[in-house]
Design a protein around this motif. Structure first.
Motif, PDB file in Angstrom:
ATOM      1  N   MET A   1       0.820  -1.209   0.000  1.00 17.02           N
ATOM      2  CA  MET A   1       0.000   0.000   0.000  1.00 17.02           C
ATOM      3  C   MET A   1       0.857   1.264   0.000  1.00 17.02           C
ATOM      4  SD  MET A   1      -3.044  -1.020  -0.250  1.00 17.02           S
ATOM      5  CE  MET A   1      -4.107   0.316   0.184  1.00 17.02           C
ATOM      6  N   ALA A   2       2.158   1.130   0.133  1.00 13.78           N
ATOM      7  CA  ALA A   2       3.016   2.312   0.173  1.00 13.78           C
ATOM      8  C   ALA A   2       3.147   2.980  -1.193  1.00 13.78           C
ATOM      9  CB  ALA A   2       4.392   1.933   0.711  1.00 13.78           C
ATOM     10  N   ASN A   3       2.597   2.360  -2.255  1.00 16.92           N
ATOM     11  CA  ASN A   3       2.744   2.957  -3.576  1.00 16.92           C
ATOM     12  C   ASN A   3       1.568   3.835  -3.989  1.00 16.92           C
ATOM     13  OD1 ASN A   3       0.967   0.829  -3.856  1.00 16.92           O
ATOM     14  ND2 ASN A   3       1.874   0.057  -5.756  1.00 16.92           N
ATOM     15  N   ILE A   4       0.631   4.079  -3.066  1.00 17.49           N
ATOM     16  CA  ILE A   4      -0.459   5.031  -3.334  1.00 17.49           C
ATOM     17  C   ILE A   4      -0.606   5.963  -2.143  1.00 17.49           C
ATOM     18  CG2 ILE A   4      -1.712   3.493  -4.894  1.00 17.49           C
ATOM     19  CD1 ILE A   4      -3.756   3.076  -2.583  1.00 17.49           C
ATOM     20  N   ARG A   5      -1.073   7.157  -2.427  1.00 18.26           N
ATOM     21  CA  ARG A   5      -1.391   8.140  -1.394  1.00 18.26           C
ATOM     22  C   ARG A   5      -2.691   8.834  -1.787  1.00 18.26           C
ATOM     23  NH1 ARG A   5       2.968  10.409   1.675  1.00 18.26           N
ATOM     24  NH2 ARG A   5       4.473   8.766   2.017  1.00 18.26           N
ATOM     25  N   ILE A   6      -3.514   9.169  -0.789  1.00 19.72           N
ATOM     26  CA  ILE A   6      -4.772   9.866  -1.028  1.00 19.72           C
ATOM     27  C   ILE A   6      -4.753  11.175  -0.256  1.00 19.72           C
ATOM     28  CG2 ILE A   6      -7.284   9.800  -0.740  1.00 19.72           C
ATOM     29  CD1 ILE A   6      -7.042   6.722  -0.882  1.00 19.72           C
ATOM     30  N   GLY A   7      -5.173  12.243  -0.896  1.00 19.15           N
ATOM     31  CA  GLY A   7      -5.281  13.544  -0.238  1.00 19.15           C
ATOM     32  C   GLY A   7      -6.631  14.158  -0.515  1.00 19.15           C
ATOM     33  N   ASN A   8      -7.087  14.982   0.418  1.00 18.01           N
ATOM     34  CA  ASN A   8      -8.340  15.701   0.172  1.00 18.01           C
ATOM     35  C   ASN A   8      -8.097  17.190   0.315  1.00 18.01           C
ATOM     36  OD1 ASN A   8      -9.316  16.726   2.885  1.00 18.01           O
ATOM     37  ND2 ASN A   8      -9.070  14.573   3.358  1.00 18.01           N
ATOM     38  N   GLY A   9      -8.892  17.962  -0.397  1.00 16.78           N
ATOM     39  CA  GLY A   9      -8.762  19.417  -0.372  1.00 16.78           C
ATOM     40  C   GLY A   9     -10.120  20.080  -0.348  1.00 16.78           C
ATOM     41  N   TYR A  10     -10.120  21.283   0.172  1.00 16.98           N
ATOM     42  CA  TYR A  10     -11.345  22.083   0.269  1.00 16.98           C
ATOM     43  C   TYR A  10     -10.966  23.545   0.091  1.00 16.98           C
ATOM     44  CZ  TYR A  10     -15.101  24.739   2.498  1.00 16.98           C
ATOM     45  OH  TYR A  10     -16.095  25.658   2.762  1.00 16.98           O
ATOM     46  N   ASP A  11     -11.831  24.293  -0.563  1.00 20.98           N
ATOM     47  CA  ASP A  11     -11.640  25.742  -0.642  1.00 20.98           C
ATOM     48  C   ASP A  11     -13.000  26.407  -0.784  1.00 20.98           C
ATOM     49  OD1 ASP A  11     -10.031  28.046  -0.581  1.00 20.98           O
ATOM     50  OD2 ASP A  11      -9.940  28.157  -2.763  1.00 20.98           O
ATOM     51  N   ILE A  12     -13.073  27.624  -0.304  1.00 25.17           N
ATOM     52  CA  ILE A  12     -14.276  28.448  -0.445  1.00 25.17           C
ATOM     53  C   ILE A  12     -13.823  29.893  -0.611  1.00 25.17           C
ATOM     54  CG2 ILE A  12     -14.551  28.758   2.053  1.00 25.17           C
ATOM     55  CD1 ILE A  12     -17.639  28.712   1.579  1.00 25.17           C
ATOM     56  N   HIS A  13     -14.491  30.605  -1.493  1.00 27.21           N
ATOM     57  CA  HIS A  13     -14.234  32.032  -1.668  1.00 27.21           C
ATOM     58  C   HIS A  13     -15.563  32.772  -1.755  1.00 27.21           C
ATOM     59  CE1 HIS A  13      -9.867  32.489  -2.264  1.00 27.21           C
ATOM     60  NE2 HIS A  13      -9.925  31.236  -2.726  1.00 27.21           N
ATOM     61  N   GLN A  14     -15.514  33.980  -1.301  1.00 26.64           N
ATOM     62  CA  GLN A  14     -16.683  34.859  -1.321  1.00 26.64           C
ATOM     63  C   GLN A  14     -16.947  35.349  -2.738  1.00 26.64           C
ATOM     64  OE1 GLN A  14     -16.068  38.166   1.291  1.00 26.64           O
ATOM     65  NE2 GLN A  14     -18.015  39.115   0.804  1.00 26.64           N
ATOM     66  N   LEU A  15     -18.230  35.468  -3.083  1.00 20.45           N
ATOM     67  CA  LEU A  15     -18.626  36.080  -4.346  1.00 20.45           C
ATOM     68  C   LEU A  15     -18.656  37.592  -4.182  1.00 20.45           C
ATOM     69  CD1 LEU A  15     -21.428  33.587  -5.348  1.00 20.45           C
ATOM     70  CD2 LEU A  15     -19.442  34.161  -6.765  1.00 20.45           C
ATOM     71  N   ALA A  16     -18.213  38.313  -5.222  1.00 15.43           N
ATOM     72  CA  ALA A  16     -18.133  39.773  -5.141  1.00 15.43           C
ATOM     73  C   ALA A  16     -18.361  40.383  -6.520  1.00 15.43           C
ATOM     74  CB  ALA A  16     -16.754  40.195  -4.608  1.00 15.43           C
ATOM     75  N   LEU A  55       0.866  14.023   0.087  1.00 18.60           N
ATOM     76  CA  LEU A  55       2.290  13.823   0.360  1.00 18.60           C
ATOM     77  C   LEU A  55       2.750  14.540   1.626  1.00 18.60           C
ATOM     78  CD1 LEU A  55       3.699  14.096  -3.279  1.00 18.60           C
ATOM     79  CD2 LEU A  55       3.129  12.040  -1.963  1.00 18.60           C
ATOM     80  N   SER A  56       1.794  15.015   2.421  1.00 20.70           N
ATOM     81  CA  SER A  56       2.109  15.754   3.664  1.00 20.70           C
ATOM     82  C   SER A  56       3.014  16.947   3.393  1.00 20.70           C
ATOM     83  CB  SER A  56       2.748  14.815   4.698  1.00 20.70           C
ATOM     84  OG  SER A  56       1.857  13.785   5.045  1.00 20.70           O
ATOM     85  N   LEU A  57       2.711  17.684   2.332  1.00 22.67           N
ATOM     86  CA  LEU A  57       3.524  18.834   1.940  1.00 22.67           C
ATOM     87  C   LEU A  57       2.867  20.164   2.298  1.00 22.67           C
ATOM     88  CD1 LEU A  57       4.766  17.590  -1.555  1.00 22.67           C
ATOM     89  CD2 LEU A  57       6.046  17.640   0.602  1.00 22.67           C
ATOM     90  N   GLY A  58       1.903  20.150   3.200  1.00 23.97           N
ATOM     91  CA  GLY A  58       1.256  21.398   3.593  1.00 23.97           C
ATOM     92  C   GLY A  58       0.105  21.745   2.671  1.00 23.97           C
ATOM     93  N   ASP A  59      -0.111  23.062   2.526  1.00 19.47           N
ATOM     94  CA  ASP A  59      -1.204  23.529   1.674  1.00 19.47           C
ATOM     95  C   ASP A  59      -0.706  24.618   0.741  1.00 19.47           C
ATOM     96  OD1 ASP A  59      -1.128  25.944   3.130  1.00 19.47           O
ATOM     97  OD2 ASP A  59      -2.755  25.336   4.437  1.00 19.47           O
TER      98      ASP A  59
END
Length: 161
Positions: A1-16, A55-59
């Protein structure tokens, strides 16, 4: 299982007012746009955060801080390309992406194929490796009140071997 990695992301921005609406690198005609330091492309930002997270590289704020003037108005697809290079330099490649954009308006279905094509071109993957869905928030919360647009992404990375 060391040959795959899963990451999730989220973002939101205001409409203007007086901002362009760019999602997945595609400009969409709408009376409001997303407010942010760069082009505020929430879909691309969520994908980048998922790639980095796998990859645990921050955001993305670590690599493209909103306090740095060089990123003012930046094209998020250019930033995505840089994140992809970082991932490749670490010995990984994209297996697939699954994402969802949450917006009451405008209707996004007519733009999904173009978004998928732009993102897959930048990431050098096949379009069928980039899943993009769109939904509403059923009039609930800030997205439901049309105060903003949000995006979620999950990315599977595969080790280059």
């Amino acid at each position: 299982m060391a040959n795959i990695r899963i990451g999730n992301g989220y973002d939101i921005h205001q409409l203007a007012n007086n901002r362009r609406l760019i999602l997945g690198g595609v400009e969409i005609h709408h009376e409001l746009g997303l407010l942010g330091h760069s082009d505020a492309d929430v879909l691309t930002h969520a994908i980048m955060d998922a790639m980095l997270g796998a990859l645990s590289l921050g955001d993305i704020g670590h690599y493209f801080p909103p306090t740095d003037p060089q990123w003012a108005g930046a094209d998020s697809l250019v930033l995505l390309s840089q994140v992809n290079q970082l991932v490749q330099d670490q010995g990984w490649r994209i297996g697939n992406i699954d994402s969802v954009v949450v917006a009451e308006r405008p209707k996004l279905k007519p733009h999904i194929a173009a978004m998928r094509d732009r993102i897959s071109d930048v990431l050098q993957v096949e379009p069928n490796q980039v899943g993009i869905k769109a939904t509403t928030n059923e009039k609930l919360g800030p997205v439901g009140r049309e105060e903003g647009i949000a995006a979620y992404a999950v990315v599977l990375l595969v080790a280059d071997s």
